[in-house]
Design a protein around this motif. Sequence first.
Motif, PDB file in Angstrom:
ATOM      1  N   VAL A  29       0.872  -1.169   0.000  1.00  0.00           N
ATOM      2  CA  VAL A  29       0.000   0.000   0.000  1.00  0.00           C
ATOM      3  C   VAL A  29       0.911   1.222   0.000  1.00  0.00           C
ATOM      4  CG1 VAL A  29      -1.752   1.255   1.310  1.00  0.00           C
ATOM      5  CG2 VAL A  29      -1.756  -1.239   1.327  1.00  0.00           C
ATOM      6  N   ILE A  30       0.607   2.209  -0.861  1.00  0.00           N
ATOM      7  CA  ILE A  30       1.428   3.414  -0.934  1.00  0.00           C
ATOM      8  C   ILE A  30       0.538   4.628  -0.687  1.00  0.00           C
ATOM      9  CG2 ILE A  30       2.966   4.824  -2.353  1.00  0.00           C
ATOM     10  CD1 ILE A  30       3.538   2.221  -3.964  1.00  0.00           C
ATOM     11  N   ALA A  31       0.953   5.455   0.259  1.00  0.00           N
ATOM     12  CA  ALA A  31       0.225   6.694   0.559  1.00  0.00           C
ATOM     13  C   ALA A  31       1.163   7.871   0.358  1.00  0.00           C
ATOM     14  CB  ALA A  31      -0.300   6.673   1.987  1.00  0.00           C
ATOM     15  N   ASN A  32       0.792   8.770  -0.539  1.00  0.00           N
ATOM     16  CA  ASN A  32       1.598   9.972  -0.748  1.00  0.00           C
ATOM     17  C   ASN A  32       1.434  10.915   0.433  1.00  0.00           C
ATOM     18  OD1 ASN A  32       2.699   9.401  -3.337  1.00  0.00           O
ATOM     19  ND2 ASN A  32       0.691   9.794  -4.213  1.00  0.00           N
ATOM     20  N   VAL A  33       2.541  11.487   0.869  1.00  0.00           N
ATOM     21  CA  VAL A  33       2.505  12.484   1.926  1.00  0.00           C
ATOM     22  C   VAL A  33       2.266  13.822   1.247  1.00  0.00           C
ATOM     23  CG1 VAL A  33       3.788  13.585   3.796  1.00  0.00           C
ATOM     24  CG2 VAL A  33       4.038  11.122   3.396  1.00  0.00           C
ATOM     25  N   THR A  34       1.158  14.472   1.585  1.00  0.00           N
ATOM     26  CA  THR A  34       0.754  15.705   0.911  1.00  0.00           C
ATOM     27  C   THR A  34       1.078  16.965   1.710  1.00  0.00           C
ATOM     28  OG1 THR A  34      -1.464  15.524   1.836  1.00  0.00           O
ATOM     29  CG2 THR A  34      -1.093  14.529  -0.340  1.00  0.00           C
ATOM     30  N   GLY A  35       1.524  16.800   2.939  1.00  0.00           N
ATOM     31  CA  GLY A  35       1.852  17.946   3.779  1.00  0.00           C
ATOM     32  C   GLY A  35       2.038  17.497   5.206  1.00  0.00           C
ATOM     33  N   LYS A  44      11.390  23.030  14.159  1.00  0.00           N
ATOM     34  CA  LYS A  44      10.030  23.356  13.725  1.00  0.00           C
ATOM     35  C   LYS A  44      10.057  23.523  12.221  1.00  0.00           C
ATOM     36  CE  LYS A  44       8.497  26.033  17.766  1.00  0.00           C
ATOM     37  NZ  LYS A  44       9.638  25.883  18.642  1.00  0.00           N
ATOM     38  N   GLY A  45       9.028  23.009  11.539  1.00  0.00           N
ATOM     39  CA  GLY A  45       8.971  23.191  10.105  1.00  0.00           C
ATOM     40  C   GLY A  45       7.790  22.485   9.490  1.00  0.00           C
ATOM     41  N   THR A  46       7.787  22.486   8.159  1.00  0.00           N
ATOM     42  CA  THR A  46       6.714  21.849   7.412  1.00  0.00           C
ATOM     43  C   THR A  46       7.292  20.789   6.475  1.00  0.00           C
ATOM     44  OG1 THR A  46       6.825  23.575   5.722  1.00  0.00           O
ATOM     45  CG2 THR A  46       5.202  23.867   7.471  1.00  0.00           C
ATOM     46  N   ILE A  47       6.463  19.821   6.142  1.00  0.00           N
ATOM     47  CA  ILE A  47       6.851  18.791   5.179  1.00  0.00           C
ATOM     48  C   ILE A  47       6.636  19.368   3.788  1.00  0.00           C
ATOM     49  CG2 ILE A  47       6.315  16.496   4.292  1.00  0.00           C
ATOM     50  CD1 ILE A  47       5.497  15.749   7.181  1.00  0.00           C
ATOM     51  N   VAL A  48       7.663  19.278   2.949  1.00  0.00           N
ATOM     52  CA  VAL A  48       7.614  19.857   1.603  1.00  0.00           C
ATOM     53  C   VAL A  48       8.047  18.813   0.574  1.00  0.00           C
ATOM     54  CG1 VAL A  48       8.054  22.205   2.431  1.00  0.00           C
ATOM     55  CG2 VAL A  48       9.982  20.757   1.771  1.00  0.00           C
ATOM     56  N   GLY A  49       7.722  19.090  -0.678  1.00  0.00           N
ATOM     57  CA  GLY A  49       8.201  18.259  -1.780  1.00  0.00           C
ATOM     58  C   GLY A  49       7.615  16.866  -1.798  1.00  0.00           C
ATOM     59  N   ALA A  50       8.327  15.994  -2.490  1.00  0.00           N
ATOM     60  CA  ALA A  50       7.881  14.620  -2.650  1.00  0.00           C
ATOM     61  C   ALA A  50       8.070  13.834  -1.365  1.00  0.00           C
ATOM     62  CB  ALA A  50       8.655  13.944  -3.777  1.00  0.00           C
ATOM     63  N   GLY A  51       7.137  12.953  -1.073  1.00  0.00           N
ATOM     64  CA  GLY A  51       7.239  12.078   0.084  1.00  0.00           C
ATOM     65  C   GLY A  51       6.143  11.036   0.027  1.00  0.00           C
ATOM     66  N   ALA A  52       6.398   9.900   0.627  1.00  0.00           N
ATOM     67  CA  ALA A  52       5.388   8.835   0.627  1.00  0.00           C
ATOM     68  C   ALA A  52       5.672   7.852   1.741  1.00  0.00           C
ATOM     69  CB  ALA A  52       5.355   8.113  -0.719  1.00  0.00           C
ATOM     70  N   ASP A  53       4.661   7.062   2.008  1.00  0.00           N
ATOM     71  CA  ASP A  53       4.728   5.970   2.966  1.00  0.00           C
ATOM     72  C   ASP A  53       4.480   4.694   2.174  1.00  0.00           C
ATOM     73  OD1 ASP A  53       4.358   4.081   4.948  1.00  0.00           O
ATOM     74  OD2 ASP A  53       2.984   5.306   6.130  1.00  0.00           O
TER      75      ASP A  53
END
Length: 154
Positions: A29-35, A44-53
Amino acid sequence: MPELIKELEYRAELGEVDEVGSGPFGQRVIANVTGGEVTGDRLKGTIVGAGADWLLIGPDGFGRLDVRVTVKTVDGAFIYVHLNGLLEMTAGVTAVIQGGDTPTNFGEQYFFTNPRMETGDERYSWVNQTMFIGEGRLVPGLAVEYRVYRIANS
């Protein structure tokens, strides 16, 4: 005995879940990380760019996690985060993944990760030499939340 010190909280928002199906190693199962965001006293920060689980669910009822994201700190540094983990696929976990509206709680299922962080930014070079462990839960919407601890000498 090593000491666990709470370092940060991490929330990853997940997009559409792609069911690759059962293959030779289990159900993929693949879930894209959208933020998402990271909050802590030192980071402290935000998730940016490409990422997935990339989740691999085995016949033993556990999912093996392979998550990769980039965090952009509030002061402009980039930190690569790669975590592996183990998630007990309980009825509650499965319900949230399938769109249910009841979150799981920390400790309700076996859900632990070992995040590895790396950066070239000197302000955060401490993450390159630090071991972390995270405790997770799933929340509707679909998101994953972690409490992340650093491992320190006692």
